[in-house]
Write an enzyme that holds these catalytic residues in place. Structure first.
Site, PDB file in Angstrom:
ATOM      1  CB  CYS A 122      -0.371   2.075  -1.821  1.00 13.25           C
ATOM      2  SG  CYS A 122      -1.073   0.080  -2.158  1.00 13.25           S
TER       3      CYS A 122
ATOM      4  CG  HIS B 200       1.527   7.937  -4.519  1.00  6.89           C
ATOM      5  ND1 HIS B 200       1.335   8.171  -3.625  1.00  6.89           N
ATOM      6  CD2 HIS B 200       0.289   7.548  -4.897  1.00  6.89           C
ATOM      7  CE1 HIS B 200      -0.105   7.450  -3.006  1.00  6.89           C
ATOM      8  NE2 HIS B 200      -0.781   7.582  -3.928  1.00  6.89           N
TER       9      HIS B 200
ATOM     10  CG  ASN C 280      -1.887  11.045  -2.094  1.00  8.86           C
ATOM     11  OD1 ASN C 280      -1.696  10.437  -1.677  1.00  8.86           O
ATOM     12  ND2 ASN C 280      -2.305  10.818  -3.478  1.00  8.86           N
TER      13      ASN C 280
ATOM     14  CG  HIS D  84      -4.694   9.217  -7.409  1.00 18.64           C
ATOM     15  ND1 HIS D  84      -5.712   8.719  -5.477  1.00 18.64           N
ATOM     16  CD2 HIS D  84      -3.793   8.129  -6.486  1.00 18.64           C
ATOM     17  CE1 HIS D  84      -4.618   8.649  -4.961  1.00 18.64           C
ATOM     18  NE2 HIS D  84      -3.612   7.343  -5.397  1.00 18.64           N
TER      19      HIS D  84
HETATM   20  P1  HMG Z   1      -9.200 -11.647   1.897  1.00 23.66           P
HETATM   21  O1  HMG Z   1      -8.045 -12.463   3.417  1.00 23.66           O
HETATM   22  O2  HMG Z   1      -8.424 -12.266   0.325  1.00 23.66           O
HETATM   23  O3  HMG Z   1     -10.844 -12.068   2.061  1.00 23.66           O
HETATM   24  O4  HMG Z   1      -8.378  -9.715   1.720  1.00 23.66           O
HETATM   25  P2  HMG Z   1     -11.551 -13.053   1.862  1.00 23.66           P
HETATM   26  O5  HMG Z   1     -12.279 -12.162   0.628  1.00 23.66           O
HETATM   27  O6  HMG Z   1     -10.833 -14.281   1.631  1.00 23.66           O
HETATM   28  O7  HMG Z   1     -12.177 -12.830   3.608  1.00 23.66           O
HETATM   29  C1  HMG Z   1     -11.171 -12.474   4.680  1.00 23.66           C
HETATM   30  C2  HMG Z   1     -11.694 -12.395   5.543  1.00 23.66           C
HETATM   31  O8  HMG Z   1     -11.884 -10.147   5.238  1.00 23.66           O
HETATM   32  C3  HMG Z   1     -13.096 -12.532   5.932  1.00 23.66           C
HETATM   33  O9  HMG Z   1     -13.102 -11.955   6.999  1.00 23.66           O
HETATM   34  C4  HMG Z   1     -14.032 -11.395   5.163  1.00 23.66           C
HETATM   35  O10 HMG Z   1     -15.160 -10.683   5.912  1.00 23.66           O
HETATM   36  C5  HMG Z   1     -12.572 -10.343   5.617  1.00 23.66           C
HETATM   37  P3  HMG Z   1     -13.211 -13.254   8.418  1.00 23.66           P
HETATM   38  O11 HMG Z   1     -14.274 -14.753   7.696  1.00 23.66           O
HETATM   39  O12 HMG Z   1     -11.286 -14.272   8.231  1.00 23.66           O
HETATM   40  O13 HMG Z   1     -13.769 -13.122   9.776  1.00 23.66           O
HETATM   41  N1  HMG Z   1     -13.431  -9.282   4.255  1.00 23.66           N
HETATM   42  C6  HMG Z   1     -13.148  -7.919   4.919  1.00 23.66           C
HETATM   43  N2  HMG Z   1     -13.459  -7.332   6.205  1.00 23.66           N
HETATM   44  C7  HMG Z   1     -13.670  -5.777   5.728  1.00 23.66           C
HETATM   45  N3  HMG Z   1     -13.831  -5.384   4.341  1.00 23.66           N
HETATM   46  C8  HMG Z   1     -14.206  -5.666   3.354  1.00 23.66           C
HETATM   47  C9  HMG Z   1     -13.597  -7.181   3.526  1.00 23.66           C
HETATM   48  N4  HMG Z   1     -13.561  -7.963   2.381  1.00 23.66           N
HETATM   49  C10 HMG Z   1     -13.453  -9.251   3.243  1.00 23.66           C
HETATM   50  N5  HMG Z   1     -13.887  -4.836   2.424  1.00 23.66           N
HETATM   51  C11 HMG Z   1      -9.613  -7.844   1.265  1.00 23.66           C
HETATM   52  C12 HMG Z   1      -9.131  -9.324   0.853  1.00 23.66           C
HETATM   53  C13 HMG Z   1      -9.319  -6.516  -0.191  1.00 23.66           C
HETATM   54  C14 HMG Z   1     -10.470  -7.200   2.087  1.00 23.66           C
HETATM   55  C15 HMG Z   1      -8.154  -7.372   1.943  1.00 23.66           C
HETATM   56  O14 HMG Z   1      -7.213  -7.463   0.845  1.00 23.66           O
HETATM   57  C16 HMG Z   1      -8.009  -6.204   1.946  1.00 23.66           C
HETATM   58  O15 HMG Z   1      -8.504  -4.920   2.788  1.00 23.66           O
HETATM   59  N6  HMG Z   1      -6.970  -5.442   1.498  1.00 23.66           N
HETATM   60  C17 HMG Z   1      -6.204  -3.765   1.461  1.00 23.66           C
HETATM   61  C18 HMG Z   1      -6.333  -3.280  -0.025  1.00 23.66           C
HETATM   62  C19 HMG Z   1      -6.314  -1.586   0.853  1.00 23.66           C
HETATM   63  O16 HMG Z   1      -6.544  -1.105   1.763  1.00 23.66           O
HETATM   64  N7  HMG Z   1      -4.981  -1.175  -0.390  1.00 23.66           N
HETATM   65  C20 HMG Z   1      -4.477   0.695  -0.132  1.00 23.66           C
HETATM   66  C21 HMG Z   1      -5.792   1.077  -1.068  1.00 23.66           C
HETATM   67  S1  HMG Z   1      -5.183   1.072  -2.222  1.00 23.66           S
HETATM   68  C22 HMG Z   1      -4.533   2.290  -2.507  1.00 23.66           C
HETATM   69  O17 HMG Z   1      -3.834   2.989  -2.087  1.00 23.66           O
HETATM   70  C23 HMG Z   1      -4.505   3.099  -4.746  1.00 23.66           C
HETATM   71  C24 HMG Z   1      -4.841   4.026  -4.220  1.00 23.66           C
HETATM   72  O18 HMG Z   1      -4.425   5.534  -3.466  1.00 23.66           O
HETATM   73  C25 HMG Z   1      -4.789   4.463  -5.723  1.00 23.66           C
HETATM   74  C26 HMG Z   1      -2.944   4.698  -6.169  1.00 23.66           C
HETATM   75  O19 HMG Z   1      -2.510   5.444  -5.115  1.00 23.66           O
HETATM   76  O20 HMG Z   1      -2.589   3.664  -6.706  1.00 23.66           O
HETATM   77  C27 HMG Z   1      -5.989   4.005  -4.238  1.00 23.66           C
HETATM   78 MG    MG Z   2      -2.887   6.628  -3.563  1.00 21.28          MG
END
Ligand code: HMG
Ligand code: MG
Length: 307
Positions: free
Chosen positions: A238, A207, A247, A205
């Site tokens: 990201c 970028h 990407n 993957h």
């Molecule tokens: P957090 O705040 O640490 O979670 O977030 P928590 O467990 O303390 O919960 C807080 C609240 O979030 C709670 O709700 C949970 O229910 C809710 P509240 O009680 O406050 O109403 N929650 C969720 N809601 C929806 N979906 C979930 C979820 N989990 C908990 N799955 C969390 C932790 C991981 C959720 C947060 O940090 C997050 O969503 N991060 C976003 C990560 C992301 O999308 N990053 C971009 C993608 S990765 C990327 O791009 C890289 C990649 O392309 C590869 C590369 O290029 O390297 C893949």
């Molecule tokens: Mg990516």
């Protein structure tokens, strides 16, 4: 021609960081155009916190529509934890991807967990997904450099890739999150990674921040990898990794592969239709390095047809 497999991650990686909100119907139309171009697998969305990534807030509405909109298309969704898996499964997802970064700080910034916890949560999520009968992928992100910690130790990348493989990930996706890799490094890292994970289970993957995405893909092809992520129009990045550009563009990768004897089963004309659509949605010019040339070729072919 030898076959390669491309997962188009534009609907997830491409859109997650866009300022212009994209409606669910428009996401479906983008995915439909990708399928029409011959793309066989996409990463459709992510089940993450809507506060963290507002653009993916409609995941639970999008996934149930995929089966009728694009029958037969393999659609993966990104889930960062068990809650994400639960939501994805309830929506009818059949394939999930977990995201583990190879450094402490990147995990904290991305998913609010340290490295040890993120590794355990990824393993638990993979195991639970397999119990539900879902296909799985596991990202090992910042596999070359971390925007916060600098060069990522190779041993750590290999260790985590092995753990994801042992946890049953169908594909272990080695990600150059900030697009800092060069072909020589890809070759060296893959030589070590191939010792830990069978090469047919590895995907790359890339970028394209420094314009080396296609060269890096070539190095991976030469190292025996046949699975790649790419994003139509080169969109992506990201939101939690400063400096990450889009990407490697699917059209660039397909073109390079075709000219080098590898068939992705994807039409570049079809990809142009998807780029045109994404441009209209995001209201700005898009496309990989080859897009101007590809468009010119298509115009010439049309002129010839109409005489
Ligand atoms: P957090 O705040 O640490 O979670 O977030 P928590 O467990 O303390 O919960 C807080 C609240 O979030 C709670 O709700 C949970 O229910 C809710 P509240 O009680 O406050 O109403 N929650 C969720 N809601 C929806 N979906 C979930 C979820 N989990 C908990 N799955 C969390 C932790 C991981 C959720 C947060 O940090 C997050 O969503 N991060 C976003 C990560 C992301 O999308 N990053 C971009 C993608 S990765 C990327 O791009 C890289 C990649 O392309 C590869 C590369 O290029 O390297 C893949
Ligand atoms: Mg990516």
């Amino acid at each position: 021609m030898e076959r390669i497999h491309i997962t188009d991650v534009a609907p997830r990686d491409g859109l997650q960081n866009q300022r212009v909100p994209v409606l669910t119907g428009a996401k479906l139309e983008l995915i439909r155009r990708l399928a029409a171009a011959g793309v066989q697998s996409v990463e459709a969305t992510s089940f993450v916190s809507p506060k963290a990534v507002p653009q993916m807030a409609d995941a639970a509405a999008l996934v149930p529509q995929l089966k009728t909109a694009v029958p037969g298309l393999r659609c993966s969704v990104l889930v960062p934890n068990l809650k994400g898996l639960e939501r994805a499964h309830a929506a009818g997802a059949e394939e999930i991807a977990v995201v583990l970064s190879a450094t402490e700080t990147m995990n904290r910034r991305n998913i609010n967990m340290g490295l040890a916890e993120a590794t355990e949560v990824s393993e638990q999520t993979l195991a639970a997904a397999q119990r539900l009968g879902l296909r799985t992928r596991a990202y090992v992100a910042v596999a070359f450099d971390c925007p916060f910690e600098g060069a990522t130790p190779l041993d750590e990348v290999v260790r985590l890739a092995r753990r994801m493989h042992e946890a049953g990930a169908g594909e272990v996706v080695i990600a150059d999150t900030i697009g800092s890799a060069a072909p020589g490094q890809v070759k060296a890292r893959l030589a070590a990674l191939r010792e830990a994970v069978p090469v047919d289970r590895l995907a790359m993957h890339f970028h394209d921040t420094r314009g080396m995405g296609v060269a890096n893909a070539w190095a991976a092809l030469e190292a025996g990898v046949r699975r790649f992520d790419a994003s139509v129009g080169g969109i992506g990045g990201c939101p939690f990794a400063p400096g990450a550009a889009g990407n490697v563009a699917t059209e660039d990768l397909v073109l390079m592969a075709a000219q080098s004897g590898f068939d992705a089963g994807i039409s570049t004309d079809g990809l142009i239709d998807a780029v045109d659509y994404a441009e209209a949605q995001l209201q700005r010019p898009l496309g990989g390095r080859s897009i101007t040339w590809l468009r010119r070729q298509r115009e010439k072919a049309r002129e010839t047809q109409t005489g």
